[in-house]
Design a protein around this motif. Structure first.
Motif, short mmCIF file in Angstrom:
data_model
loop_
_atom_site.label_atom_id
_atom_site.label_comp_id
_atom_site.label_asym_id
_atom_site.label_seq_id
_atom_site.Cartn_x
_atom_site.Cartn_y
_atom_site.Cartn_z
N SER A 1 36.92 55.48 48.27
CA SER A 1 37.09 56.50 47.23
C SER A 1 35.96 56.42 46.20
N ALA A 2 35.52 55.21 45.87
CA ALA A 2 34.40 55.07 44.92
C ALA A 2 33.12 55.66 45.49
N VAL A 3 32.87 55.43 46.79
CA VAL A 3 31.68 56.00 47.43
C VAL A 3 31.73 57.53 47.39
N ILE B 1 31.85 47.00 51.10
CA ILE B 1 32.76 46.91 49.96
C ILE B 1 33.18 45.48 49.65
N GLY B 2 32.46 44.52 50.23
CA GLY B 2 32.71 43.12 49.86
C GLY B 2 34.02 42.55 50.38
N LEU B 3 34.45 42.99 51.55
CA LEU B 3 35.69 42.44 52.12
C LEU B 3 35.38 41.10 52.78
N GLU B 4 35.83 40.02 52.19
CA GLU B 4 35.64 38.69 52.76
C GLU B 4 36.92 38.25 53.45
N TYR C 1 28.81 48.04 47.39
CA TYR C 1 27.47 47.43 47.38
C TYR C 1 26.55 48.29 48.25
N ALA C 2 25.54 48.90 47.63
CA ALA C 2 24.58 49.72 48.38
C ALA C 2 23.51 48.80 48.95
#
Length: 310
Positions: free
Chosen positions: A120-122, A91-94, A82-83
């Motif tokens: 890795s996606a970034v 990265i949305g780690l909840e 998420y930019a």
């Protein structure tokens, strides 16, 4: 016209005349939903885009379940993060779904895997293969660095080589500085995040006293909101001056729009009306946000708290 829905929604109507673009993460849940969809397709053609690295076994699974031959394209589109701003992502780690720690101070396997995937996606989105640096005294930072390095070696065809790349990835351990997160932050963006809460650019104001229905949820995006882009790093004192200038600018434009005496005036008003309406919405939004921040600062005695912290 676009129809947007979630792939796990099984109540969708069949519309075989439409083409379907699927954008999913390569997770077990997403693959199962895709498998179910392809067994009983509701659309004529499917174009499937995965937000991260796709394993060969996943492609084979899709092919086995595409008995109706409706899949036209499968691609990797690296956007598994998420930019928040041009220089900040998450990265949305909840904690509820991916607790960070296992027993002791070691990685929870699920959180470690998700962190490696997100980083890795970034890197792939930025087309970078960095040199990895991590804190020597942190076992968790070392583990993350080694897992990411292994992935880059394993997927060297995607990441390329490090030759000529000055990129450095520095992994720091938050446990080595437990004081900074406890301090009160006084810049606009930080205060919104800390005191009210920002969830992927959305701010929930439904709990604010006497809030208007249209302001119960507002959006913040610096590429669409010039005032927020200019003011997000201002401290709370300077922010008051900035928002007053913003309101004064809006009032002057509002008065000029009321002077419609000719056809040319009407034409200028119609051409400027979308921008004027957008400006009106932004003024109302930021006045509401700053008013709520001021209320919370007073209610929680944050000025006295900050004095004690200093």
């Amino acid at each position: 016209v676009y129809l947007v829905d979630r792939i796990e929604n099984r109540q969708r109507d069949a519309m075989r005349h439409l083409k379907c673009v699927c954008f999913v993460r390569p997770t077990d849940a997403s693959l199962q939903a895709l498998r179910d969809e392809l067994r009983s397709p509701k659309y004529g053609d499917y174009y499937v885009y995965f937000s991260n690295i796709l394993k060969k076994s996943m492609v084979e699974m899709l092919a086995e379940n595409d008995e109706n031959e409706v899949v036209r394209e499968v691609q990797e589109f690296f956007a598994d993060f998420y930019a928040v701003t041009p220089c900040l992502f998450h990265i949305g780690l909840e904690p509820s779904t991916h607790p960070l720690f296992a027993e002791g101070h070691s990685w929870n396997p699920g959180a470690l895997g998700r962190t490696v995937q997100g980083l890795s996606a970034v890197l792939l989105a930025l087309k970078r293969r960095p040199n990895i640096r991590y804190e020597r005294n942190s076992a968790m930072a070392q583990r993350l660095g080694r897992e990411l390095d292994y992935l880059m070696e394993h997927e060297s065809s995607l990441f390329g080589s490090t030759s000529g790349s000055p990129t450095q990835l520095v992994i720091l351990d938050r446990k080595n500085d437990p004081v900074t997160p406890l301090l009160t932050h006084w810049t606009y963006h930080a205060m919104l995040h800390e005191l009210i809460g920002i969830n992927n650019g959305r701010i929930d104001l439904s709990h604010v006293p006497d809030i208007r229905p249209e302001s119960k949820e507002v959006m913040l995006a610096q590429d669409q909101d010039s005032f927020f882009k200019q003011s997000q790093f201002l401290n709370f004192g300077d922010l008051g001056v900035s928002v007053k200038e913003f309101v004064d600018s809006y009032q002057s434009q509002s008065q000029s729009h009321h002077k419609i005496e000719s056809i040319s005036d009407m034409k200028r008003f119609v051409e400027a009306y979308p921008e004027f309406r957008k400006l009106s919405g932004n003024v109302s939004k930021h006045v509401t946000l700053i008013g709520e921040l001021s209320r919370l600062v007073s209610q929680r005695h944050l000025l006295a708290v900050s004095e004690l912290e200093q």
